[in-house]
Each structure stands twice: as C-alpha cells, then as structure tokens.
Design an enzyme around this catalytic site. Structure first.
Site, PDB file in Angstrom:
ATOM      1  CB  CYS A  79      -0.990  -0.052   1.154  1.00  0.00           C
ATOM      2  SG  CYS A  79      -2.451   0.923   0.838  1.00  0.00           S
ATOM      3  CG  HIS A 170      -3.236  -2.833   4.512  1.00  0.00           C
ATOM      4  ND1 HIS A 170      -2.423  -2.298   5.477  1.00  0.00           N
ATOM      5  CD2 HIS A 170      -3.694  -1.787   3.793  1.00  0.00           C
ATOM      6  CE1 HIS A 170      -2.390  -0.985   5.359  1.00  0.00           C
ATOM      7  NE2 HIS A 170      -3.165  -0.638   4.341  1.00  0.00           N
ATOM      8  CD  GLU A 172      -0.652  -5.256   6.804  1.00  0.00           C
ATOM      9  OE1 GLU A 172      -0.670  -5.675   5.635  1.00  0.00           O
ATOM     10  OE2 GLU A 172      -0.953  -4.079   7.093  1.00  0.00           O
TER      11      GLU A 172
HETATM   12  N1  GLN Z   1      -3.623   6.485   0.726  1.00  0.00           N
HETATM   13  C1  GLN Z   1      -2.353   6.212   1.352  1.00  0.00           C
HETATM   14  C2  GLN Z   1      -1.214   6.983   0.679  1.00  0.00           C
HETATM   15  O1  GLN Z   1      -1.399   7.560  -0.332  1.00  0.00           O
HETATM   16  C3  GLN Z   1      -2.048   4.733   1.319  1.00  0.00           C
HETATM   17  C4  GLN Z   1      -3.077   3.975   2.131  1.00  0.00           C
HETATM   18  C5  GLN Z   1      -2.555   2.758   2.827  1.00  0.00           C
HETATM   19  O2  GLN Z   1      -1.358   2.537   2.939  1.00  0.00           O
HETATM   20  N2  GLN Z   1      -3.466   1.986   3.355  1.00  0.00           N
HETATM   21  O3  GLN Z   1      -0.133   6.998   1.194  1.00  0.00           O
END
Ligand code: GLN
Length: 195
Positions: A79, A170, A172
């Site tokens: 992410c 995610h 995890e």
């Molecule tokens: N929206 C977040 C970003 O741009 C990422 C979201 C996440 O890691 N769950 O950094």
C-alpha cells in the site's frame, strides 16, 4: 532463520511483525539507518506515504534505503509502501525511494469506497487471497522486467521485479499469511544465492 525488517516510522507495523513470525522468519523493527545492517529483507508497510516520506527525510533514511535496494536486498512495499518503492507516481514530478520499475497512482479506488475486502487470484501464491484495501493505490504501468502478479477489476494490484515486490492491499491484516510467506521465500532464496 532469515531476518526481515519492518519499517516502523508510521503505519501498520505490528501486524506485519506477527505475519513474518507466523511465516517462520525473524521480524525486526526498523526505526533507524543502523537497523538496516541487521536484516536480510525489508517490508515497507501501509500507512500514509507523505507522512512516511517526511519522517524518512527527517531521519536521513532515504539514501540508506536506496543503497539497501541497490545492494540487491529484497524489499516488499504494501500500500503506502508500494508508493514509496515506485519509480514513478501519477501527478508527482519525483518518486520517493524510486527503485521499482512501476508507475503508481494514489487513492485509486474511489472516495465512496474507502476500504473493502476482495478475494484475489495471485499468480504463484493463491486463488482466493482475502485482501484488505484501504485508500489503496494501484499500478498503472509496469516496466519490461516487472511481472504482474494480480489484477483486480482490471487494475494491477500486485507486481514483482526481481527482488522488489509491491501490492496495493494490506496482506498482513488477516490470518492468511501466504503473501508474507512468499516474500519470506524470496528472501531465503536471495540469501542462498548470496552464499
Ligand atoms: N492512501 C495512502 C497513501 O497515499 C495509502 C493507504 C494505505 O497505505 N493503506 O499513502
């Protein structure tokens, strides 16, 4: 046992630690440059990429992380971590760490649906991985040496380029550790090759 670090400046750290341990590796909390010397591979967790970037600059960790990547050490961005690894970001002039040959767009799954869970078919890993997406990015383009491992609704959500692994979701946050275990194996193979 291989040692896998989790960058612990901000974001979902504890769950990654648990998932690494459940996958049969030793987990190390990484907060400073010196910690990088202790580990065989690094997970960059989800959270907020702009906040993480600010902290990485503050602690002087950007160049050490680039050097860690250039030395061939495996890195897995999940992410926000994927956003940190990407060498190109839609709407930005500069990447962050910028070592993985993918273009990433932030917050791509719409404002109404902040977070959702979807079963994913991931090449070589699982047919039904329960993936949790939270204000997730997606990969808009991959380089010639980058393998697409998963798409969801026509969008690339996981890819691998050699020792670099990145996903939008995610892995995890459930007790299904197959994605983490895949990274643990990647690190184990890297260690074997080095030996
Ligand atoms: N929206 C977040 C970003 O741009 C990422 C979201 C996440 O890691 N769950 O950094």
């Amino acid at each position: 046992m291989v040692k896998i670090g989790v960058l612990a400046l901000q974001g979902a750290v504890r769950e990654h630690i648990n998932s690494i341990e459940a996958s049969g590796a030793q987990a190390v909390v990484v907060k400073r440059t010196e910690d990088l010397a202790e580990i065989d591979g690094l997970i960059l967790p989800g959270g907020e990429s702009t906040t993480m970037r600010r902290l990485l600059d503050l602690y002087g960790m950007m160049e050490p992380l680039r050097a860690f990547a250039k030395a061939g050490n495996p890195m897995f961005g999940t992410c926000a971590g994927l956003i940190l690894l990407a060498d190109s970001l839609v709407g930005y002039d500069q990447p962050h760490i910028g070592v993985m040959n993918v273009t990433v767009e932030r917050n791509s799954f719409g404002r109404q649906v902040d977070s959702f869970e979807a079963p994913l078919s991931i090449k070589g890993i699982a047919d039904d991985f329960p993936a949790v997406f939270i204000r997730a990015p997606h990969i808009t383009e991959v380089g010639p040496k980058t393998d697409v491992l998963c798409e969801h609704n026509g969008r690339i959500v996981m890819a691998q380029q050699g020792q670099f692994l990145g996903c939008s979701f995610h892995p995890e946050l459930t007790d299904d550790h197959r994605v983490t275990a895949y990274f643990v194996h990647l690190v184990e193979n890297y260690i074997k090759q080095k030996a």
